[in-house]
Scaffold this active site. Sequence first.
Site, mmCIF file in Angstrom:
data_model
loop_
_atom_site.group_PDB
_atom_site.id
_atom_site.type_symbol
_atom_site.label_atom_id
_atom_site.label_comp_id
_atom_site.label_asym_id
_atom_site.label_seq_id
_atom_site.Cartn_x
_atom_site.Cartn_y
_atom_site.Cartn_z
ATOM 1 N N GLU A 78 2.704 3.066 1.744
ATOM 2 C CA GLU A 78 2.061 2.998 2.977
ATOM 3 C C GLU A 78 0.871 3.784 3.007
ATOM 4 O O GLU A 78 -0.197 3.584 3.713
ATOM 5 C CB GLU A 78 3.158 3.291 4.014
ATOM 6 C CG GLU A 78 4.212 2.308 4.466
ATOM 7 C CD GLU A 78 4.994 2.849 5.531
ATOM 8 O OE1 GLU A 78 5.095 2.406 6.735
ATOM 9 O OE2 GLU A 78 5.912 3.653 5.173
ATOM 10 N N GLU B 241 11.853 -0.829 3.234
ATOM 11 C CA GLU B 241 12.783 -0.057 4.059
ATOM 12 C C GLU B 241 13.916 -0.802 4.939
ATOM 13 O O GLU B 241 14.804 -0.456 5.088
ATOM 14 C CB GLU B 241 11.832 0.385 5.191
ATOM 15 C CG GLU B 241 11.016 1.508 4.763
ATOM 16 C CD GLU B 241 9.703 1.383 4.271
ATOM 17 O OE1 GLU B 241 8.724 1.994 4.001
ATOM 18 O OE2 GLU B 241 9.440 0.104 3.752
#
Length: 311
Positions: free
Chosen positions: A161, A181
């Site tokens: 990210e 995730e």
Amino acid sequence: MAAAAAAAPGALGTLQAGRARLVAACCARLGPGWRLPGSVTGPRVAPAVWARGWTPAAGGGSAPRRGYSSEVKTEDELRVRYLEEENRGIVVLGINRAYAKNTFSKSLVKMLSKAVDALKSDKKVRTIIVRSEVPGIFCAANLPVPTIAAIDGLALGGGLELALACDIRVAASSAKMGLVETKLAIIPGGGGTQRLPRAIGMSLAKELIFSARVLDGQEAKAVGLISHVLEQNQEGDAAYRKALDLAREFLPQGPVAVRVAKLAINQGMEVDLVTGLAIEEACYAQTIPTKDRLEGLLAFKEKRPPRYKGE
């Protein structure tokens, strides 16, 4: 009819006003005293290299850090260094949380935020290098100068990210990256669900996030997630070396122009083309009165390299 339109501009007038406000907000980020060009009405407004770091040398010592000056910060988890000589203008942020594989703590996030705030106002900074000093791990910015993510190891979850928040990403072919995730029954919460679709397209981004798939460097290049892929070298820093080469290409260019170009691209990609062109026009206008522009013209006339000062 004209009077009625002026009194009640309607949807078109509202859209134009919204565009003018957006362009004004865009120019406001350039610093005090910037003015919009005449074609865009409005009042006078106030105007990263991510890399796997060094590898331990034989015997447990550290490999030499060539080109570094003194450390600005000395906290164990974050180190800030300015490069010297031909690399002057490049700043290195080194993340060092080996015991936690560079996962983020509140303290590290606070230190990163503080460092970013300081770098934003430093006109001598041309490109940011954020590197992991933990062998084999890449983990980790909203900065006005170019940022390059160089991934030589793992970039999973938050690490990817933060790489997505950089302007350019390069990786070794052996690197591993992915937004994983959903394996933990959560979703990417650091911008992944927004930046990944913008980088590689909505459908493919959904596929990667839904499956928590991990890509190597070649696969990441094939889908457009990174710009360059390199075979890893013995030192384990092939992506870092490529990122440094790219940063050196940026150094000779006009620093004000580079910052404004980044702003125009970033802001323009979030709006329709007409508004984007207005943003470009507003940003272009900010480069005209600069000393750097005059220096560029003079250097071209005198057939010599320009000496830009970011003014």
